[in-house]
Every structure is written in structure tokens, then in C-alpha cells.
Design a protein around this motif. Structure first.
Motif, mmCIF file in Angstrom:
data_model
loop_
_atom_site.group_PDB
_atom_site.id
_atom_site.type_symbol
_atom_site.label_atom_id
_atom_site.label_comp_id
_atom_site.label_asym_id
_atom_site.label_seq_id
_atom_site.Cartn_x
_atom_site.Cartn_y
_atom_site.Cartn_z
ATOM 1 N N CYS A 167 0.708 -1.323 0.015
ATOM 2 C CA CYS A 167 -0.034 -0.099 -0.104
ATOM 3 C C CYS A 167 0.991 1.217 -0.096
ATOM 4 C CB CYS A 167 -1.079 -0.146 1.279
ATOM 5 S SG CYS A 167 -0.015 -0.239 2.776
ATOM 6 N N GLU A 170 -8.373 2.411 -13.168
ATOM 7 C CA GLU A 170 -8.153 1.481 -11.928
ATOM 8 C C GLU A 170 -7.945 -0.020 -12.871
ATOM 9 O OE1 GLU A 170 -7.277 0.371 -8.432
ATOM 10 O OE2 GLU A 170 -8.134 2.278 -8.821
ATOM 11 N N GLN A 193 -4.299 -2.057 -12.344
ATOM 12 C CA GLN A 193 -4.337 -3.492 -12.029
ATOM 13 C C GLN A 193 -3.411 -4.310 -12.782
ATOM 14 O OE1 GLN A 193 -5.111 -4.620 -8.851
ATOM 15 N NE2 GLN A 193 -3.952 -6.362 -9.536
ATOM 16 N N LEU A 203 -2.894 -2.688 -2.922
ATOM 17 C CA LEU A 203 -2.793 -3.771 -4.136
ATOM 18 C C LEU A 203 -2.654 -5.080 -3.488
ATOM 19 C CD1 LEU A 203 -0.377 -2.201 -6.560
ATOM 20 C CD2 LEU A 203 -2.531 -2.566 -7.012
ATOM 21 N N CYS A 216 4.742 -0.007 -4.804
ATOM 22 C CA CYS A 216 3.788 0.649 -5.224
ATOM 23 C C CYS A 216 4.405 2.047 -5.772
ATOM 24 C CB CYS A 216 2.732 1.219 -3.918
ATOM 25 S SG CYS A 216 1.640 -0.059 -3.661
ATOM 26 N N SER A 236 -0.032 -3.736 -12.340
ATOM 27 C CA SER A 236 0.246 -4.358 -11.118
ATOM 28 C C SER A 236 0.762 -5.919 -11.346
ATOM 29 C CB SER A 236 -0.820 -4.147 -9.974
ATOM 30 O OG SER A 236 -0.124 -4.825 -8.890
#
Length: 334
Positions: free
Chosen positions: A93, A282, A286, A115, A130, A289
Motif C-alpha cells: 500500500c 483502475e 491493476q 494492492l 507501489c 500491477s
């Protein structure tokens, strides 16, 4: 819970560091869309040093718990359905809100700042997921979008510089690396970097211009600021762009030739990760990520770590980090 407290801002980095104290605080209670994270590992970043000096773009009411980034496990949540789905999950985070920070045994934040972390990614690598990996990915994506023939970057021996070099190598894009210390020249040469320039050399600017023209280096990433920014932009071909993502020099940007801006269509702009996250949305965030975690699990991208410390060792930890930031992160294990 124990936490590292900044009692007040101080522009003098030594005084700011020595003012930090470890206090016992009440464990915060989550509500609404908040999650409570039991912190496993929290890094120190250059932004943390700038923050405690009062020189960062975020100023929180003091006294305040230090730290912007961490990894840990969600142990309690508010009553928001999306927050409740995160109970028991390992997360990485990042938050720059006005709440207390991550250098503590527990951290309370909005679930949207978290995440989910894959089991194969260890806590210490996940703690630094992050900020730097996403920054490097986003910057390199700009170079790809602009179809740059090559990249110029200073701070080349720093963590973001390492990540950019790795991504560029995977995409067969040349990188012109700018450093100031002989040990960094040797380090980059040993890492297989072909183009490494010492900014202290008398012929630096002409050599940079020659390489920038030869390889059509139309994008530069600047972590330093000061007169360095102008020197780089002036050496780049027409239509080039320099992107400022840090201000390690602590000095205003200077030495830019205004005629290059007017007649050669050169651009100077800033990069802020928070704005980029909103811009891409978003779903794409993701997806990035997932890609970054895959690269980190495969040890393609690796955050360099000097050492881990307890919260009580904060003075010693920051002294070590400030003396040699290029050696890698220091971590707090609460």
C-alpha cells in the motif's frame, strides 16, 4: 502500537532525523472504506526524507507518523463491502493522505490505496512495489509512446534508474546514463551499460549532444533538477522532451536555452505518479500491477535493499540511508 513520530518539520536534514521519536499510540479503529494493516515491512524513500524536511508536496498536521509505503496483512476493516473483501489479504500500500504513515506496527488507510500481493512475492520486495516500479514503468511507457530512439537519464544508479535500464534492455532501447561518481561509472559498466557519461568531465555536454543526436534520444528522465535539467535539454535534438520526476539537487531548474523551447519545440514537464494512476484508470493500473509483480517474482526487477531495522533503530537506519542512498533501500520491520 509503536510508531515513529515526526514532531515537527525541519529543513535541516540532520536535525529533522534526530527529532524522530518512537511513541506508543492507540491502534486505530477502521471505519467505512478503511482497512487496518499489520505492517510487515516499510521502506524509506527519498520522498520520506523530503517530507520530514517540509520540502515535499504533502504537508500533514504534526506530530505525525512517518512513512508513505509498506506491505502487510489486512487484519480489520470498516463496513464498506469492498473493504471487507480484503480481510486477511497480504497487500502492498501507498498513501499520501493526511493520515498517519506506515512506519508503525499498524497502518490505517483507504482500501483503494492497497494492492493485493501474490504469495510468491516476499514482504521486503512487496514493501517497495507501489512507487518505484510503477514510476519506472510509466516513464518508460512515455518513451515507447513517443517512439524515442534512445533515453537519457540521470540518477542512473538509483532504483528507478535501474528499473528503467532493465525495461529498456528488454525492449532493445539504448539508454544514455548520466552519473557523477567514478564508482557508479564502474558499476554501470559492470552491469553491461554501453553509454555512461560522467557529468563532471570537461567534455560532458558535447559528448552528450553527440550521443543524443546519433541515437535520436528524444526523451529524458530527470530525478535531480537544478542546472542539470537545462544541460540535458539543451543537448537533445529538436522536438525532444525532458520529464522531471524528482528534485534530488534541492535546487530550481536552470540553464535552459529559451530559444530551444521557442524554435526547436523542446518540452519540459513533470511526472506525478498519483496523477498518472488517475489518468490510466483502475483497470489498467491493476494490469500493470500484475505485470510488475510477475517481473519481480521472476527477479527481473529487484529492489536493492541495504538492511532492515526495528522501529527503535530509526536514527541509525536513516544515518545509513542518507550516507549512501544509492546502495539501496533501508526497511523497517516493526
Amino acid at each position: 502500537m509503536k510508531a515513529i513520530i515526526l514532531p515537527d518539520y525541519n529543513a535541516n536534514v540532520i536535525r529533522a532525523m534526530k527529532s524522530l521519536q518512537v511513541h506508543d499510540l492507540e491502534i486505530p479503529k477502521p471505519w467505512g472504506n478503511n482497512v487496518l494493516i499489520k505492517v510487515a515491512s516499510a521502506p524509506c524513500n527519498p520522498s520520506d526524507i523530503a517530507f520530514m524536511r517540509g520540502g515535499y508536496n504533502i504537508r500533514k498536521p504534526v506530530p505525525v507518523v512517518m512513512g508513505f509505503e509498506c506491505t502487510g496483512t489486512v487484519v480489520e476493516t470498516g463496513d464498506d463491502p469492498m473493504a471487507m473483501q480484503m480481510i486477511g489479504k497480504r497487500v502492498s500500500c501507498f498513501s499520501q493522505g493526511i493520515e498517519n504513515g506506515t512506519w508503525a506496527e499498524y497502518f490505517l488507510t483507504d482500501y483503494r490505496n492497497c494492492l493485493p500481493v501474490r504469495d510468491e512475492l516476499d514482504d521486503d520486495q512487496a514493501a517497495s512495489l507501489c512507487i518505484n516500479p510503477f514510476t519506472a514503468f510509466a516513464l518508460f511507457d512515455i518513451a515507447l509512446e513517443r517512439k524515442a530512439g534512445a533515453i537519457i537519464q540521470n540518477g542512473a544508479s538509483g532504483q528507478i534508474g535501474i528499473f528503467i535500464r532493465t525495461l529498456a534492455r528488454r525492449n532493445r532501447m539504448p539508454v544514455i546514463n548520466l552519473v557523477r561518481k567514478e564508482e557508479h561509472i564502474k558499476e554501470l559498466a559492470e552491469a553491461g551499460e554501453k553509454y555512461v557519461l560522467n557529468m563532471n568531465d570537461p567534455g560532458f555536454e558535447s559528448e552528450l549532444q553527440h550521443l543524443a543526436d546519433e541515437y535520436k534520444a528524444s526523451v529524458a528522465f530527470d530525478a535531480v533538477g537544478g542546472d542539470t535539467s537545462g544541460m540535458i535539454l539543451n543537448a537533445m535534438p529538436p522536438g525532444s522532451e525532458i520529464i522531471i520526476y524528482g528534485g534530488l539537487s534541492g535546487k530550481p531548474i536552470g540553464m535552459i536555452n529559451p530559444l530551444d523551447i521557442i524554435f526547436k519545440a523542446k518540452i519540459l514537464r513533470g511526472f506525478n505518479l498519483g496523477d498518472w494512476k488517475i489518468e490510466v484508470g483502475e483497470e489498467h493500473f491493476q494490469k500493470v500491477s500484475d505485470e510488475l509483480q510477475e517481473l519481480m517474482i521472476g527477479r527481473v526487477l529487484v529492489t536493492r535493499i541495504q538492511c532492515a531495522f526495528s522501529l527503535e533503530e530509526v536514527q541509525h537506519a536513516l544515518e545509513q540511508y542518507i550516507r549512501n542512498m544509492s546502495a539501496g533501500k533501508i526497511l523497517f520491520h516493526p
